[in-house]
Design an enzyme around this catalytic site. Structure first.
Site, mmCIF file in Angstrom:
data_model
loop_
_atom_site.group_PDB
_atom_site.id
_atom_site.type_symbol
_atom_site.label_atom_id
_atom_site.label_comp_id
_atom_site.label_asym_id
_atom_site.label_seq_id
_atom_site.Cartn_x
_atom_site.Cartn_y
_atom_site.Cartn_z
ATOM 1 N N GLY A 12 0.821 -1.213 0.000
ATOM 2 C CA GLY A 12 0.000 0.000 0.000
ATOM 3 C C GLY A 12 0.852 1.260 0.000
ATOM 4 O O GLY A 12 2.081 1.212 -0.163
ATOM 5 N N ASP A 37 0.260 -8.937 1.993
ATOM 6 C CA ASP A 37 -0.761 -7.970 1.551
ATOM 7 C C ASP A 37 -1.793 -8.761 0.736
ATOM 8 O O ASP A 37 -1.418 -9.530 -0.148
ATOM 9 C CB ASP A 37 -0.110 -6.883 0.693
ATOM 10 C CG ASP A 37 -0.995 -5.659 0.546
ATOM 11 O OD1 ASP A 37 -0.544 -4.549 0.881
ATOM 12 O OD2 ASP A 37 -2.146 -5.808 0.059
ATOM 13 N N ASN A 38 -3.077 -8.548 1.024
ATOM 14 C CA ASN A 38 -4.102 -9.287 0.266
ATOM 15 C C ASN A 38 -4.560 -8.537 -0.977
ATOM 16 O O ASN A 38 -5.521 -8.948 -1.632
ATOM 17 C CB ASN A 38 -5.307 -9.630 1.161
ATOM 18 C CG ASN A 38 -6.098 -8.392 1.548
ATOM 19 O OD1 ASN A 38 -5.700 -7.275 1.248
ATOM 20 N ND2 ASN A 38 -7.221 -8.588 2.222
ATOM 21 N N LEU A 39 -3.910 -7.420 -1.275
ATOM 22 C CA LEU A 39 -4.131 -6.648 -2.505
ATOM 23 C C LEU A 39 -5.544 -6.070 -2.621
ATOM 24 O O LEU A 39 -6.013 -5.812 -3.726
ATOM 25 C CB LEU A 39 -3.781 -7.484 -3.754
ATOM 26 C CG LEU A 39 -2.369 -8.078 -3.760
ATOM 27 C CD1 LEU A 39 -2.116 -8.860 -5.038
ATOM 28 C CD2 LEU A 39 -1.315 -6.989 -3.610
ATOM 29 N N ASP A 71 -4.201 -12.774 3.479
ATOM 30 C CA ASP A 71 -4.986 -11.897 4.340
ATOM 31 C C ASP A 71 -4.480 -12.061 5.781
ATOM 32 O O ASP A 71 -4.189 -13.190 6.197
ATOM 33 C CB ASP A 71 -6.461 -12.321 4.237
ATOM 34 C CG ASP A 71 -7.392 -11.300 4.836
ATOM 35 O OD1 ASP A 71 -7.320 -11.064 6.062
ATOM 36 O OD2 ASP A 71 -8.194 -10.729 4.076
ATOM 37 N N SER A 137 -3.529 6.589 13.947
ATOM 38 C CA SER A 137 -3.974 7.790 13.244
ATOM 39 C C SER A 137 -4.362 8.869 14.246
ATOM 40 O O SER A 137 -4.819 8.568 15.357
ATOM 41 C CB SER A 137 -5.187 7.406 12.412
ATOM 42 O OG SER A 137 -5.859 8.555 11.984
ATOM 43 N N TYR A 163 -13.942 3.371 11.282
ATOM 44 C CA TYR A 163 -12.499 3.371 10.999
ATOM 45 C C TYR A 163 -11.730 3.944 12.193
ATOM 46 O O TYR A 163 -10.808 3.310 12.719
ATOM 47 C CB TYR A 163 -12.193 4.190 9.728
ATOM 48 C CG TYR A 163 -10.705 4.445 9.593
ATOM 49 C CD1 TYR A 163 -9.837 3.426 9.227
ATOM 50 C CD2 TYR A 163 -10.157 5.706 9.888
ATOM 51 C CE1 TYR A 163 -8.468 3.651 9.145
ATOM 52 C CE2 TYR A 163 -8.794 5.935 9.800
ATOM 53 C CZ TYR A 163 -7.952 4.905 9.431
ATOM 54 O OH TYR A 163 -6.595 5.125 9.369
ATOM 55 N N LYS A 167 -9.060 2.031 15.021
ATOM 56 C CA LYS A 167 -7.683 2.405 15.383
ATOM 57 C C LYS A 167 -7.576 2.571 16.902
ATOM 58 O O LYS A 167 -6.609 2.146 17.536
ATOM 59 C CB LYS A 167 -7.278 3.703 14.676
ATOM 60 C CG LYS A 167 -7.149 3.561 13.183
ATOM 61 C CD LYS A 167 -5.829 2.912 12.800
ATOM 62 C CE LYS A 167 -5.931 2.109 11.542
ATOM 63 N NZ LYS A 167 -4.738 1.389 11.171
ATOM 64 N N ASN A 193 -1.470 13.680 8.383
ATOM 65 C CA ASN A 193 -2.001 13.466 7.018
ATOM 66 C C ASN A 193 -0.880 13.211 6.018
ATOM 67 O O ASN A 193 -0.291 14.157 5.486
ATOM 68 C CB ASN A 193 -2.831 14.682 6.591
ATOM 69 C CG ASN A 193 -4.076 14.805 7.440
ATOM 70 O OD1 ASN A 193 -5.127 14.278 7.121
ATOM 71 N ND2 ASN A 193 -3.934 15.484 8.563
ATOM 72 N N VAL A 231 -14.377 21.364 -2.239
ATOM 73 C CA VAL A 231 -13.868 21.848 -0.947
ATOM 74 C C VAL A 231 -15.037 21.805 0.034
ATOM 75 O O VAL A 231 -16.047 22.495 -0.151
ATOM 76 C CB VAL A 231 -13.308 23.286 -1.074
ATOM 77 C CG1 VAL A 231 -12.840 23.803 0.283
ATOM 78 C CG2 VAL A 231 -12.173 23.326 -2.092
ATOM 79 N N ASP A 311 -16.249 15.967 9.916
ATOM 80 C CA ASP A 311 -14.993 16.704 9.718
ATOM 81 C C ASP A 311 -14.809 17.733 10.838
ATOM 82 O O ASP A 311 -15.776 18.326 11.304
ATOM 83 C CB ASP A 311 -15.011 17.443 8.371
ATOM 84 C CG ASP A 311 -14.517 16.568 7.232
ATOM 85 O OD1 ASP A 311 -14.112 15.425 7.504
ATOM 86 O OD2 ASP A 311 -14.547 17.038 6.077
#
Ligand SMILES: NC(=O)c1ccc[n+]([C@@H]2O[C@H](COP(=O)([O-])OP(=O)(O)OC[C@H]3O[C@@H](n4cnc5c(N)ncnc54)[C@H](O)[C@@H]3O)[C@@H](O)[C@H]2O)c1
Length: 354
Positions: A12, A37-39, A71, A137, A163, A167, A193, A231, A311
């Protein structure tokens, strides 16, 4: 057998740049690199054994990468890898990462990111591998109570996406592991980021479908793949009303992982440590557009649309712990980030399929 570093998700975006950095530096030459990596989010051409980013890294470095299309939830597959290599430590990137998609598909995200991580940890424990660098993250902080964000800021509060929660939950699991057994040495790197690409322009970020992140969106507009940039909101309490983020060059990020691995050599090091990786400076969306226009010489048409649910107005990191603990600091500027993104996108307008 030579010692090896297992890199999950190494085909990735961040994983491939970290593999490149590990292989480029002669002080890591004692390590073999093993990628699993399982792509699901990496590209392999028909008939090829290895994914395109790893093929290109091998061409550039002249070094071999062991690759397994497996995986991380595949227990038997992991057992085969751990019993075939002398794995000394693991850098765990493999995860699903699209925030919006995770709201639609929470089970898929918890399966891949949490069950997968637990299966990996079980294999590590079974084979006596206790050194781990984890891709976390800044989303674990939720809405900032104060800026800059330091590692003592509370985590897990008001998280809006599966998500982000995945984490946070993984960090809690890792803390419990470290409490259960002092052999574990875990560094959880909280990325801000990541943007940019390797200076060669041969590897970079290649999102499938519409990009979720700003920089690939801008660069795909610049190269003509997308018509205009959206934006999301211009009424935030920031310098120009658009969202402010701490962008970090992916090469700086990759070097942070190499520094983290070095820490494992210190005999007194153990337990769970969360460390921010950012530059400490925030830029708004409009500032990013203008920097990219300067680097590329292209006009970026954009349209202001409504804010996106979940956001936040601004976030940027306190990066002093990374400096104290890892001896690491980001050295690349916003201009470097834009220049290298553009070099990659221009040379590879359709990403790795180019
Ligand atoms: N890029 C960002 O903006 C960002 C920010 C903060 C944290 N992170 C974290 O960094 C890590 C790497 O992110 P990235 O941007 O390189 O993402 P990426 O999607 O480019 O890389 C992840 C890789 O993991 C693989 N993968 C996914 N699920 C897998 C599974 N179950 N088994 C094996 N392989 C699997 C994918 O095929 C992909 O190649 C992720 O854990 C992500 O959550 C990324």
């Amino acid at each position: 057998m030579s010692p090896a570093i297992l890199v999950t998700g190494g085909a990735g975006y961040v994983g491939s740049h970290t593999v490149m950095t590990l292989l480029e530096r002669s002080d890591n030459s004692e390590y073999e690199i093993v990628v699993v990596d399982n792509l699901t989010n990496a590209y392999r051409s028909d008939g090829e054994k290895k994914p395109e980013p790893l093929k290109r890294i091998e061409e550039m470095t002249g070094k071999n990468i062991h690759f397994y299309d497996i995986d991380i939830r595949d227990k038997e597959g992991l057992n085969r890898i751990f019993s075939s290599h002398n794995i000394e430590c693991v850098i765990h990137f493999a995860a699903l990462k699209a925030v919006g998609e995770s709201v639609e598909k929470p089970l898929e995200y918890y399966q891949a990111n949490i069950s997968g991580t637990c299966t990996l940890f079980e294999a590590m424990r079974k084979y006596g591998v206790y050194k781990l660098v984890y891709s976390s993250s800044c989303t674990v902080y939720g809405e900032p109570e104060k800026l800059p964000l330091d590692e003592a800021h509370p985590t897990g509060r008001g998280l809006t996406s599966p998500y982000g929660k995945s984490k946070y939950f993984c960090e809690e699991i890792m803390k419990d592991l470290c409490r259960s057994d002092p052999k574990w040495m875990i560094i959880s790197l909280r990325y801000f980021n990541p943007v940019g690409a390797h200076k060669s322009g041969r590897i970079g970020e290649d999102p499938s479908g519409l990009p979720n992140n700003l920089m690939p969106f801008i660069s795909q507009v610049a190269v003509g793949r997308l018509k205009e940039l959206l934006v999301f909101g211009n009424d935030y309490p920031t310098i120009d009303g658009t969202g402010v983020r701490d962008y970090i060059h992916v090469q700086d990020l990759a070097e942070g992982h190499v520094k983290a691995i070095k820490l494992f050599k210190q005999t007194e090091f153990s337990g769970f440590h969360a460390v921010n990786l950012g530059t400490g400076t925030g830029y708004s969306v409009l500032q990013m557009i203008s920097a990219f226009e300067k680097a590329s010489g292209k006009k970026i048409p954009y349209k202001i649309v409504a804010r996106r649910a979940g956001d936040i107005a601004a976030n940027y990191a306190d990066v002093s712990l990374a400096h104290r603990l890892l001896g690491w600091r980001a050295t690349r500027t916003l201009d470097d980030m834009c220049r290298d993104t553009w070099a990659w996108q221009r040379a590879n307008p359709a990403g790795f399929r180019s």
